[in-house]
Design a protein around this motif. Structure first.
Motif, PDB file in Angstrom:
ATOM      1  N   PHE A  26       1.052  -1.488   0.251  1.00 13.28           N
ATOM      2  CA  PHE A  26      -0.322  -0.277  -0.022  1.00 13.28           C
ATOM      3  C   PHE A  26       1.209   0.896  -0.630  1.00 13.28           C
ATOM      4  O   PHE A  26       1.400   1.512   1.171  1.00 13.28           O
ATOM      5  N   ASP A  27       0.113   2.502  -0.746  1.00 15.11           N
ATOM      6  CA  ASP A  27       1.004   3.629  -1.004  1.00 15.11           C
ATOM      7  C   ASP A  27       0.247   4.073   0.051  1.00 15.11           C
ATOM      8  O   ASP A  27      -0.986   3.723   0.929  1.00 15.11           O
ATOM      9  N   VAL A  28       0.750   5.305   0.703  1.00 12.58           N
ATOM     10  CA  VAL A  28       0.562   5.617   2.677  1.00 12.58           C
ATOM     11  C   VAL A  28       0.124   7.172   1.900  1.00 12.58           C
ATOM     12  O   VAL A  28      -1.282   7.244   2.603  1.00 12.58           O
ATOM     13  N   HIS A 121      -7.491  -4.266   5.450  1.00  9.91           N
ATOM     14  CA  HIS A 121      -7.935  -5.566   6.543  1.00  9.91           C
ATOM     15  C   HIS A 121      -8.983  -6.522   5.874  1.00  9.91           C
ATOM     16  O   HIS A 121      -8.157  -8.023   6.245  1.00  9.91           O
ATOM     17  N   GLU A 122      -9.114  -6.341   4.286  1.00  9.15           N
ATOM     18  CA  GLU A 122      -9.250  -7.897   3.910  1.00  9.15           C
ATOM     19  C   GLU A 122      -7.517  -8.576   3.595  1.00  9.15           C
ATOM     20  O   GLU A 122      -7.634  -9.799   3.683  1.00  9.15           O
ATOM     21  N   GLY A 127      -4.674 -13.463   5.316  1.00  7.76           N
ATOM     22  CA  GLY A 127      -3.189 -14.144   5.529  1.00  7.76           C
ATOM     23  C   GLY A 127      -2.608 -13.115   4.519  1.00  7.76           C
ATOM     24  O   GLY A 127      -1.566 -14.306   4.539  1.00  7.76           O
ATOM     25  N   LYS A 128      -2.445 -12.371   4.329  1.00  7.66           N
ATOM     26  CA  LYS A 128      -1.587 -12.475   2.886  1.00  7.66           C
ATOM     27  C   LYS A 128      -0.502 -11.281   3.364  1.00  7.66           C
ATOM     28  O   LYS A 128      -1.031 -10.050   4.811  1.00  7.66           O
ATOM     29  N   ASN A 151      -2.880   1.352  14.574  1.00  4.63           N
ATOM     30  CA  ASN A 151      -3.120  -0.264  14.371  1.00  4.63           C
ATOM     31  C   ASN A 151      -3.367  -0.636  13.107  1.00  4.63           C
ATOM     32  O   ASN A 151      -3.690  -1.013  13.438  1.00  4.63           O
ATOM     33  N   LEU A 152      -2.063  -0.858  12.793  1.00  9.73           N
ATOM     34  CA  LEU A 152      -2.492  -0.651  10.954  1.00  9.73           C
ATOM     35  C   LEU A 152      -0.907  -1.299  10.420  1.00  9.73           C
ATOM     36  O   LEU A 152      -0.276  -0.803   9.892  1.00  9.73           O
TER      37      LEU A 152
END
Length: 623
Positions: A26-28, A121-122, A127-128, A151-152
């Protein structure tokens, strides 16, 4: 809850790609997180304001350009924060603690993007492996702190300043990502907002890539102060909220900023005027009163005054002024039925046989052709109307006593606008009942305050005038006032009169909208919830940042009311019969819609800007 097609398409593509990969990157910035700033560089204006350096943005931009020059001389692939702050004047760099203050402000301004967090979250649930991959001069430690705060946490941080290479130049950072994960490029999915760095470069390196496109947000063009940049950025953040409906977003984006600024102005102006009690008048003042009660700076006691121009005018009506009040009873009555008219006055119609003898019936529509006849009929109903007026007068007096108002008290009469008629009716009703020293406090007016003060004999204070809105835009706000009023409503019907209950308490006579088959109360509650949550979020930032800005709030509101987008027209334009006083079951009065599902009465003066846009859209569709 209505999720945009834009996001649904992204989510479907993400879910289709997820089984094919083992890791997601993911880009931030502007993807997984968004700033509560109108534009990223506004952070430097906020920092400059903190340091007392007006041109800090310009100095920092120049230092960053020199930092890039040093990076190229050194043969490195990315700049870092030290490269920038080493090129600022030493005293300024020291005051900014060599970039630590900038990092602190970034952390304060960043919010999780709920749209992309759902994808995060998906991926985690399936499990990725997850990585944050960012082209950024900030140190990797900053990103660890950010992940912990929200919390990410990813398994891997790929930050260009630490890795010495970028996504944007040649995609080399994606090569480092593959090595770090130990995966082939085709086993990695990258999500980001930049078409070049996040999509094109990722695909050139063999990764799967999804382009995240943020929700659209249209803001009025105006020079922004640090406070307005934060306020407008926070308003934009509402468009990212998945678990909300469009009315909530309307309340957050437009109602929240103007409510906050208007409340601040009311408090400041009331203090200057030596006001002893603030009267927030129904229904416009419902949420204003609630938020004022909760505000930390609310030093003046306030009450919620149930009433309206109708109820105050009825309370002021007596034997001596009855004839002059008949036109008021018929104001806005064109097109409604005789039955509607008597419901909103609060009296019963005579027997059908009586009406027949007078050449009338309960469903006759009022118009220019029969208005004089209806006026004579109302005069014949004088005893019944005066009886209702006496009840209203007693009930209003009881209500004022219940609110603990005392003779001679200096009060602010808070109303959204627009011509002072409600204030005038209230003061007429107070005559010989409970004299008060009244000043009207308004969001906007139909004319300059000094003109209305002179013609109506009132004292008036106007938020729009005192916060720099031009006379031209003030007039545009008034002409399109129906949309502004959406943000100043209540979950209860309009009060059109008063009665005294069996135990001496005040009973409010209410009028509801007629001819409506959708829930106006639900729309109001959703808008009000958006406003409440914006104000709560803004107030949480206020200990450290001056977020309330009248100019930004009014420019933001004027964009919606005067220059609406097609999407805003489609949403707001479909509302109809919003105003109980002018509503009837006979037809629908739309804000701005040529609806074909029902015979509607077009009333272009309700929202001229909306109607003009509807007509231009139709012309385009015909070509």
């Amino acid at each position: 809850m209505a999720i945009s097609q834009r996001y649904l398409t992204l989510r479907e593509s993400f879910r289709a790609a997820l089984p094919q990969v083992q890791a997601v990157s993911f880009d931030v910035f502007d993807t997984l997180f968004v700033r509560t700033l109108h534009e990223p560089e506004a952070l430097f204006d906020v920092l400059g304001a903190r340091l007392g350096v007006a041109d800090f943005r310009q100095q920092r931009s120049a230092a960053q350009a020199k930092g890039f020059q040093r990076m190229h001389r050194d043969g490195r692939g990315e700049i870092n924060l030290a490269d920038i702050y080493d090129h600022l004047p030493k005293a300024l760099a020291k005051a900014a603690t060599a970039g630590e203050l900038e990092q602190m402000l970034e952390l304060d301004m960043l919010r999780v993007n709920p749209e992309v967090a759902e994808l995060f979250h998906e991926a985690r649930a399936q499990g990725k492996q997850i990585a944050w991959t960012s082209d950024m001069y900030l140190p990797e430690s900053f990103f660890h702190t950010l992940a912990d705060q929200h919390n990410l946490p990813p398994e891997h941080f790929l930050i260009s300043s630490a890795c010495g290479c970028t996504k944007r130049d040649d995609g080399a950072l994606f090569g480092v990502l593959g090595e770090r994960l130990g995966l082939a490029p085709e086993d990695i999915l990258h999500v980001g907002d930049n078409p070049l760095g996040d999509v094109q470069r990722a695909r050139e390196r063999g990764l799967q890539a999804l382009h995240y496109q943020p929700p659209s947000f249209v803001a009025a063009s105006a020079a922004l102060t640090p406070a307005s940049a934060i306020g407008l950025g926070l308003a934009r953040y509402g468009s990212y909220q998945l678990a909300t409906d469009p009315w909530w977003q309307l309340g957050w984006q437009f109602g929240g900023p103007v409510m906050l600024a208007f409340l601040d102005w009311i408090q400041q102006r009331a203090t200057q005027d030596g006001v002893e009690r603030i009267l927030f008048v129904a229904r416009d003042g419902f949420l204003l009163h609630e938020l004022h009660q909760q505000a930390a700076n609310s030093q003046i006691e306030s009450v919620y005054l149930r009433g309206s121009r109708v109820s105050f005018s009825l309370a002021a009506l007596n034997e001596n002024n009855f004839t002059t009040h008949v036109p008021f009873l018929l104001s806005g009555a064109e097109g409604i039925t005789l039955a509607d008219l008597f419901v909103r006055i609060g009296i019963e119609l005579p027997d059908e046989r009586v009406l027949h003898d007078l050449g009338l019936h309960d469903h006759v529509h009022i118009g220019p052709e029969n208005q004089s006849h209806i006026e004579r009929f109302l005069c014949s109903m004088r005893p019944s109307i005066l009886r209702v007026a006496r009840e209203a007068r007693r009930g209003l007096h009881q209500h004022l006593l219940e609110l603990n108002l005392q003779e001679g008290m200096r009060v602010a009469f808070v109303d959204v606008g627009w011509s002072g008629t409600t204030q005038k009716a209230f003061m007429d009703a107070l005559h010989e009942m409970l004299p008060l020293d009244v000043a009207g406090y308004y969001l906007g007016l139909s004319a300059p305050a000094h003109e209305l003060e002179r013609t109506k004999g009132l004292r008036m204070r106007v938020f729009a005038e005192e916060t720099g809105v031009s006379p031209r835009l003030s007039l545009e706000l008034y002409r399109n006032r129906a949309v502004a009023e959406l943000f100043f409503s209540a979950p209860h019907p309009t009060t059109i009169g008063y009665r005294t209950g069996p135990h001496g308490q005040t009973v409010f006579v209410e009028d509801t909208e007629r001819g409506v088959n959708y829930s106006i109360a639900r729309v109001i509650e959703s808008i009000n919830t958006g406003i409440r949550e914006y104000v709560l979020a803004a107030n949480s930032m206020r200990p450290n940042y001056n977020i309330s800005n009248p100019a930004m709030a009014m420019n933001n509101l004027l964009q919606l009311t005067v220059e609406p987008t097609d999407e805003q027209i489609e949403l707001v334009g479909k509302l109809y019969n919003w105003d109980a006083w002018a509503s009837t079951a006979s037809y629908r009065i739309y804000f701005a819609s040529n609806s074909v599902d029902y015979t509607g009465k077009q009333k272009p003066d309700l929202w001229p800007a909306g109607w003009n846009k509807v007509q231009s859209m139709e012309l385009k569709g015909n070509h």
